[in-house]
Design an enzyme around this catalytic site. Structure first.
Site, PDB file in Angstrom:
ATOM      1  NE  ARG A   1      -4.284  -1.359   0.082  1.00 28.47           N
ATOM      2  CZ  ARG A   1      -4.476  -2.375  -0.771  1.00 28.47           C
ATOM      3  NH1 ARG A   1      -3.566  -2.705  -1.671  1.00 28.47           N
ATOM      4  NH2 ARG A   1      -5.617  -3.054  -0.745  1.00 28.47           N
TER       5      ARG A   1
ATOM      6  CG  HIS B   1      -3.746  -1.096  -6.975  1.00 34.67           C
ATOM      7  ND1 HIS B   1      -4.159  -0.429  -5.852  1.00 34.67           N
ATOM      8  CD2 HIS B   1      -3.828  -2.413  -6.650  1.00 34.67           C
ATOM      9  CE1 HIS B   1      -4.495  -1.297  -4.896  1.00 34.67           C
ATOM     10  NE2 HIS B   1      -4.293  -2.520  -5.365  1.00 34.67           N
TER      11      HIS B   1
END
Ligand code: NDP
Ligand code: OXD
Length: 308
Positions: free
Chosen positions: A223, A271
């Site tokens: 993250r 991502h």
């Protein structure tokens, strides 16, 4: 049984596969993408893109099943009193292993020198062997362990770091702040596969980045907030970090004017390190529904206190 598939944008991917997986498990259910009466819903399938924020009216709901592995956007929702499970799926791990191994090998072999080589210089310098390039795997859960094993199979010496102490055959495992310092102090490649929690935010900061040997590589498919952006830019400028390959960011999509895009020592991937694959994910969801219906414990339950 009534299932609310609360991620309408993803429904097309599951419209056939989910009923098939339910039928295979001998379960009969009606699946809706919007509930006329929330009090009748037995299970909610959730993704961060879901518009659903208030879980209070789902009084009969036995579990909320996340399509994502990372649950930071739902775990703190005060209206969510139902059990929450996260996605743990072999296909997710397989995708993550491919991304991590691919990008680790890019940096290990110095592939850019040959792929980009604009000056066409014949430089036969060979990289060291993988056995000479230690890796620190920060996070040794479903994904970190799979990546650690894959890198270890290529002879990279892997040190794993996690919250709780672990003993895993063939791997050096560390925990706690001293363990982090030790893992980083020898790491030529650092992979961050931690969840986003208050404890992991800015884990890689000016101080912890300074533990790294000069010229280390960072891969972050975990993250964005795991790394202090400004500290990373400073470490790249000083050469402490040679290159960072980042898949996740504080703001996604990464804003067009963000310095990471054009930075020569940063690779941005959007991502995509590991995607939830509907075919296998549907079976993971259904297995938990089967368990709940049979009174068996749910798999992959999120610890609401730990936040992952
Ligand atoms: P797990 O929950 O299985 O593993 C998390 C690991 O992080 C565990 O080893 C845990 O330690 C460790 N950890 C958590 N908090 C701390 C802490 N404070 N200090 C040290 N270690 C800590 O998660 P997964 O492996 O399934 O996924 C990891 C993350 O990957 C997800 O949370 C998500 O953010 C990210 N992800 C990214 C994707 C992408 O496409 N980029 C796709 C899927 C996931 P312990 O073992 O002791 O509990
Ligand atoms: C996830 C992700 O958490 O895709 O599943 O990041």
């Amino acid at each position: 049984m009534l299932i609310l598939f609360a991620a309408p944008a993803l429904w097309a991917d599951y419209a056939t596969i989910l009923p098939e997986a339910l039928a295979e498990a001998g379960l009969s259910a009606q699946i809706v993408t919007a509930a006329a009466d929330p009090a009748l819903v037995d299970y909610i399938i959730y993704a961060p893109s879901a518009p659903l924020q208030d879980f209070t009216p789902f009084t009969r709901c036995k579990a909320v099943l996340s399509l994502w592995a990372g649950v930071e956007r739902i775990v703190g929702n005060a209206t969510l009193t139902q059990p929450l499970t996260r996605m743990v799926d072999p296909s997710l791990a397989e995708g993550m292993v491919e991304w991590v191994v691919g990008h680790a090998l890019r940096h290990h072999l110095g592939m850019d020198r040959h792929i980009l080589n604009p000056t066409q210089i014949w430089d036969p310098t060979c990289p060291p062997l993988a056995r000479q390039r230690p890796v620190a795997m920060l996070g040794m859960g479903a994904l970190g362990l799979a990546c650690a094993r894959a890198l270890q199979a290529l002879n990279f010496p892997v040190t794993g770091w996690s919250r709780a102490p672990k003993s895993i055959a063939g791997l050096t495992c560390l925990s706690g702040p001293d363990g982090l310092a030790q893992a980083l102090s020898t790491a030529a490649i650092v992979v961050t596969l931690l969840p986003r929690t208050p404890q992991t935010e800015n884990l890689l900061n000016a101080q912890t980045l300074s533990y790294l040997p000069k010229g280390a590589f960072i891969l972050n498919p975990g993250r964005g907030p795991l790394i202090d952006d400004d500290a990373l830019l400073a470490a790249l400028a000083s050469g402490q970090v040679a290159h960072a390959t980042l898949d996740v960011f504080r703001t996604e999509p990464l804003p067009q004017d963000h310095p990471f895009w054009a930075h020569p020592q940063i690779t941005v991937t959007p991502h995509i390190a590991a995607d939830t694959r509907p075919h296998s994910a549907a079976r993971v969801l259904v297995e938990n529904i089967r368990r709940a219906e049979g009174g068996e414990p749910l798999l992959h339950l999120v610890d609401r206190v730990l936040g992952y």
